[in-house]
Scaffold this active site. Structure first.
Site, PDB file in Angstrom:
ATOM      1  N   LYS A 187       4.183  -2.689   5.692  1.00 51.51           N
ATOM      2  CA  LYS A 187       5.004  -2.201   4.576  1.00 51.51           C
ATOM      3  C   LYS A 187       5.921  -3.304   4.059  1.00 51.51           C
ATOM      4  O   LYS A 187       5.985  -3.563   2.850  1.00 51.51           O
ATOM      5  CB  LYS A 187       5.839  -0.990   5.005  1.00 51.51           C
ATOM      6  CG  LYS A 187       6.645  -0.374   3.872  1.00 51.51           C
ATOM      7  CD  LYS A 187       7.609   0.688   4.378  1.00 51.51           C
ATOM      8  CE  LYS A 187       8.817   0.058   5.023  1.00 51.51           C
ATOM      9  NZ  LYS A 187       9.880   1.032   5.358  1.00 51.51           N
TER      10      LYS A 187
ATOM     11  N   ASP B 142       6.125   3.729   1.995  1.00 53.85           N
ATOM     12  CA  ASP B 142       7.254   4.175   2.818  1.00 53.85           C
ATOM     13  C   ASP B 142       7.246   5.697   2.858  1.00 53.85           C
ATOM     14  O   ASP B 142       6.277   6.335   2.423  1.00 53.85           O
ATOM     15  CB  ASP B 142       8.570   3.617   2.267  1.00 53.85           C
ATOM     16  CG  ASP B 142       8.937   4.218   0.911  1.00 53.85           C
ATOM     17  OD1 ASP B 142       8.087   4.930   0.306  1.00 53.85           O
ATOM     18  OD2 ASP B 142      10.073   3.995   0.454  1.00 53.85           O
TER      19      ASP B 142
END
Length: 221
Positions: A120, A138
């Site tokens: 991420k 996320d």
């Protein structure tokens, strides 16, 4: 969601915010990397408060090493897991200096070798700093993808791969930010604000939340 609906979904988000930006404050690719790593299990607002003074002093891995772990901890002690994060930031700075000449690699695999940097974080850096069409999933994007039906998946990686397939090419560069901001401010975790959502008719979520009843004004006197 089919491709035509996905195109319309992004078209409307783009119409409302043509040039979305990250809400994390940063100076250059290195400070962006640090800010994103610090934002794990923390809010952008909280990270920004902690890093303003830090980034006034430190903008390179070399400067971070000169600052040292103890002083870094003092700067970020208001952020959750600050001890572990400080350790990782210093370790990452050492690797960047020793192996990459102090530069941030524009490569996901290399970024993921840095302590505290997962897929991420790497995707955010590649997208924001280097303009690559990556989508960092996320909690907000995971929720929006599943709730709206845009890209359903049981894991962040599954949602990411589906988003890469369903997102039309003209929208790939900004998709990450549109979806995060949509999840942060409209498609909220507890109570999505469907009454003011610009893609409500394209969304599979039921029941749609109604306009909240306004509280009556208190009686005079």
């Amino acid at each position: 969601m089919n491709r035509a609906d996905a195109f319309e979904f992004y078209r409307r988000l783009a119409e409302g915010d043509p040039s979305p930006q990250t809400e994390l404050e940063y100076v250059n690719p290195y400070t962006l990397l640090v800010a994103v790593a610090l934002s794990a299990q923390a809010t952008d607002v909280g990270v920004n408060k902690a890093t303003r003074a830090l980034f006034a002093k430190v903008t390179t891995p070399e400067a971070m090493l000169d600052l040292g772990e103890e002083a870094l901890r003092d700067h970020i002690k208001t952020i959750g897991l600050f001890n572990t994060k400080a350790k990782n930031v210093i370790a990452a700075a050492r690797i960047l200096v020793d192996l990459h000449g102090g530069e941030i690699p524009a490569n996901r695999d290399l970024l993921e070798t840095l302590p505290g940097v997962g897929r991420k974080t790497a995707n955010v850096v590649l997208n924001v700093a280097f303009g690559q069409p990556t989508i960092a999933v996320d909690t907000h994007i995971f929720r929006v993808g599943n709730r709206t039906g845009l890209a359903k998946g049981k894991t962040p990686l599954a949602v990411e791969l589906k988003l890469e397939k369903i997102t039309p090419a003209p929208f790939l560069s900004h998709a990450h930010h549109w979806l995060i901001l949509h999840g942060r401010y409209i498609c909220k975790a507890r109570t999505p604000e469907c009454w003011r959502c610009q893609v409500v008719d394209l969304c599979v979520y039921k029941p749609k939340t109604p306009v909240p009843k306004t509280k009556p004004a208190p009686a005079a006197g």
